[in-house]
Motif scaffolding. Structure first.
Motif, mmCIF file in Angstrom:
data_model
loop_
_atom_site.group_PDB
_atom_site.id
_atom_site.type_symbol
_atom_site.label_atom_id
_atom_site.label_comp_id
_atom_site.label_asym_id
_atom_site.label_seq_id
_atom_site.Cartn_x
_atom_site.Cartn_y
_atom_site.Cartn_z
ATOM 1 N N ASN A 225 -15.845 11.421 4.644
ATOM 2 C CA ASN A 225 -14.631 10.556 4.767
ATOM 3 C C ASN A 225 -13.607 10.464 3.162
ATOM 4 O O ASN A 225 -13.935 10.357 2.124
ATOM 5 N N SER A 226 -12.426 10.503 3.572
ATOM 6 C CA SER A 226 -11.603 10.895 2.426
ATOM 7 C C SER A 226 -10.784 10.148 1.911
ATOM 8 O O SER A 226 -9.262 10.728 2.671
ATOM 9 N N ARG A 227 -10.639 8.331 1.867
ATOM 10 C CA ARG A 227 -9.499 8.311 2.665
ATOM 11 C C ARG A 227 -8.609 6.943 1.385
ATOM 12 O O ARG A 227 -8.832 6.132 0.515
ATOM 13 N N ILE A 228 -6.969 7.263 1.800
ATOM 14 C CA ILE A 228 -6.369 5.743 0.219
ATOM 15 C C ILE A 228 -6.094 4.830 1.314
ATOM 16 O O ILE A 228 -6.393 4.445 2.389
ATOM 17 N N ASP A 229 -6.748 3.882 0.270
ATOM 18 C CA ASP A 229 -6.869 2.233 1.228
ATOM 19 C C ASP A 229 -5.377 1.599 1.113
ATOM 20 O O ASP A 229 -4.766 2.205 0.236
ATOM 21 N N GLU A 230 -5.182 0.558 1.911
ATOM 22 C CA GLU A 230 -4.255 -0.630 2.201
ATOM 23 C C GLU A 230 -3.449 -1.020 0.670
ATOM 24 O O GLU A 230 -2.538 -0.709 0.716
ATOM 25 N N VAL A 231 -4.936 -0.939 -0.128
ATOM 26 C CA VAL A 231 -4.410 -1.892 -1.200
ATOM 27 C C VAL A 231 -4.023 -1.062 -1.960
ATOM 28 O O VAL A 231 -3.153 -1.623 -3.320
ATOM 29 N N GLN A 232 -4.434 0.056 -2.333
ATOM 30 C CA GLN A 232 -4.045 0.808 -3.380
ATOM 31 C C GLN A 232 -2.464 2.196 -2.643
ATOM 32 O O GLN A 232 -1.987 1.911 -3.849
ATOM 33 N N SER A 233 -2.365 1.893 -1.985
ATOM 34 C CA SER A 233 -1.465 2.709 -0.806
ATOM 35 C C SER A 233 0.238 1.294 -1.410
ATOM 36 O O SER A 233 1.135 1.048 -1.421
ATOM 37 N N ALA A 234 -0.347 0.299 -1.556
ATOM 38 C CA ALA A 234 1.180 -0.702 -1.136
ATOM 39 C C ALA A 234 0.436 -1.095 -2.917
ATOM 40 O O ALA A 234 2.256 -1.587 -2.764
ATOM 41 N N ILE A 235 -0.163 -1.061 -3.173
ATOM 42 C CA ILE A 235 0.058 -0.783 -5.259
ATOM 43 C C ILE A 235 1.325 0.212 -5.403
ATOM 44 O O ILE A 235 1.920 0.596 -6.455
ATOM 45 N N LEU A 236 0.392 1.726 -5.502
ATOM 46 C CA LEU A 236 1.758 3.091 -5.612
ATOM 47 C C LEU A 236 2.923 2.674 -5.279
ATOM 48 O O LEU A 236 3.690 3.246 -5.007
ATOM 49 N N ASP A 237 3.639 1.631 -3.707
ATOM 50 C CA ASP A 237 4.865 1.796 -3.110
ATOM 51 C C ASP A 237 5.655 1.074 -4.141
ATOM 52 O O ASP A 237 6.425 1.381 -4.393
ATOM 53 N N VAL A 238 4.744 -0.384 -4.449
ATOM 54 C CA VAL A 238 5.666 -0.616 -5.231
ATOM 55 C C VAL A 238 5.743 0.241 -6.391
ATOM 56 O O VAL A 238 7.126 0.062 -7.430
ATOM 57 N N LYS A 239 4.995 0.938 -7.605
ATOM 58 C CA LYS A 239 5.092 2.036 -8.527
ATOM 59 C C LYS A 239 5.873 2.752 -8.659
ATOM 60 O O LYS A 239 6.791 2.909 -9.769
ATOM 61 N N LEU A 240 5.833 3.272 -7.169
ATOM 62 C CA LEU A 240 6.887 4.895 -6.975
ATOM 63 C C LEU A 240 8.581 4.369 -7.301
ATOM 64 O O LEU A 240 8.542 4.999 -7.646
ATOM 65 N N LYS A 241 8.846 3.039 -7.158
ATOM 66 C CA LYS A 241 9.796 2.627 -6.965
ATOM 67 C C LYS A 241 10.795 3.037 -8.696
ATOM 68 O O LYS A 241 12.019 2.615 -8.377
ATOM 69 N N ARG A 242 9.612 2.923 -9.179
ATOM 70 C CA ARG A 242 10.115 2.947 -10.752
ATOM 71 C C ARG A 242 9.680 3.640 -11.399
ATOM 72 O O ARG A 242 10.196 4.125 -12.846
#
Ligand code: PLP
Length: 367
Positions: A225-242
């Protein structure tokens, strides 16, 4: 006081978008394998110029699952060998061991990158893969490595955990990323990803990371079981833009450091900086000096935090010693372990912080 890395300031600089993104996930009622993860995976694959991205729980899992998937596809035995540099974070080699493979260590060059001149002699009939590590955020020159890998039909897995934004397209069959909070693209917890153009490999990794299942409750292979979770994904998507902007700031700081320290290197015996050949996103800015521990203490007394990446090379780690033949030596990895000192660098450092670090080092050398 200059912190090595002020994560409160880093993440604070993304507000209120970060909190809004988290709030949206909370309100959605869906926390794993959902929309936020699908969106981030799509954005990160495109950012890396690769066909697909599989979000996983951390960087170690990204490396391990990529190896395990290839091992399964190709039917490698447990005696299959994987080449890793002797100077890197321990995860690079622990992933090999976790995948049921054998790490073979190769010494690094002056820049702490896998020395491609030593590569050929490390290859045996059991060698199946090679893991170049883009250490400190430097882009490894892949041309020679790719040539050798092609000649021996080796799988190239790039350890890109320190190199978000500088690697992507290239001869690597897959790249493993970590989004550990301190990385150039960092989550607020653990997360990682594999990116690749190999859709079959991606399918296997995705299934393995989900209990070996592609269809619910049908498990065609062993998995975990190795999943990225929804909270981290949403955070990373914000940070990726910068990320590109943040990496540029790191490069600007590194340019100030380079300028000052090149002058010191000319005058002080046993002090040097990296000689970059193909660019860096400066996850880490190291200097190398023979009296490293003294310099670290002097800087600490002036309120400047530094770290050592890494104080023990892999071939000297007790957990890996069984893979190291007594006849082998890794003088360059050992030299780097004894002399490297990582200075503060991050997108939120001010020019004033940078000048403080520079002048403290200049004072130490009385220049
Ligand atoms: C951070 C890092 C990893 C491991 O990532 P985790 O997310 O901490 O598991 C692997 N390799 C290198 C070079 C790293 O710097």
């Amino acid at each position: 006081m200059v912190k090595f890395l002020d994560l409160q300031k880093v993440n604070g600089s993304f507000e209120p978008e970060l909190s809004n993104a988290v709030q949206q996930v909370i309100a959605s009622g869906w926390y794993l394998r959902g929309k936020s993860t699908a969106i981030f995976e799509e954005h990160f694959a495109a950012y890396c110029h690769r066909a697909t991205c599989i979000g996983v729980a951390n960087g170690l899992d990204a490396l391990t699952l990529a190896l395990m998937a290839r091992k399964l596809q190709e039917g490698w035995g447990d005696d299959a060998e994987v080449i890793v540099p002797a100077m890197t974070f321990v995860a690079t080699a622990q992933a090999v061991v976790r995948a049921g493979l054998r790490p073979v260590f190769v010494d690094v060059d002056d820049n702490a990158l896998l020395d491609s001149r030593l590569l050929e002699q490390a290859i045996t009939i059991k060698t199946r893969a090679i893991i170049p590590v883009h250490l400190y955020g430097q882009r490894v020159d892949m041309s020679r490595i790719a040539e050798i890998a092609a000649a021996h039909q080796l799988f190239i897995l790039e350890d890109a955990a320190q190199a978000h934004g500088i690697v992507g397209k290239g001869p690597g069959h897959a790249l493993a990323f970590s989004f550990y909070p301190g990385k150039n693209l960092g989550a607020l917890g653990d997360a990682g990803a594999v990116v690749t153009d190999d859709l079959e490999l991606a399918k296997t990794i995705r299934a393995m990371a989900n209990y070996g299942s592609q269809t619910k409750y049908f498990h065609e292979m062993e998995g975990c079981n190795s999943r990225i979770d929804e909270v981290q994904s949403a955070i990373l998507d914000v940070k990726l833009k910068r990320l590109d902007t943040d990496n540029k700031r790191r490069c600007a700081i590194a340019a100030l450091y380079d300028d000052a320290f090149r002058r010191i290197a000319e005058r002080v015996n046993g002090f040097r900086i990296l000689a970059l050949s193909s660019g860096s996103v400066y996850h880490i800015y190291p200097v190398f000096c023979t009296e490293r521990d003294v310099l670290q203490k002097v800087l600490a007394q002036k309120g400047i935090e530094t770290l050592i990446h890494y104080p023990i090379p892999l071939h000297q780690q007790p957990c890996l010693s069984r893979f190291v033949p007594a006849s082998q030596s890794f003088p360059q990895a050992e030299r780097i372990a004894k002399t490297a000192l990582s200075l503060p660098i991050s997108p939120v450092m001010s020019d004033d912080d940078v000048l403080q670090v520079i002048s403290a080092i200049q004072q130490h050398y009385m220049l």
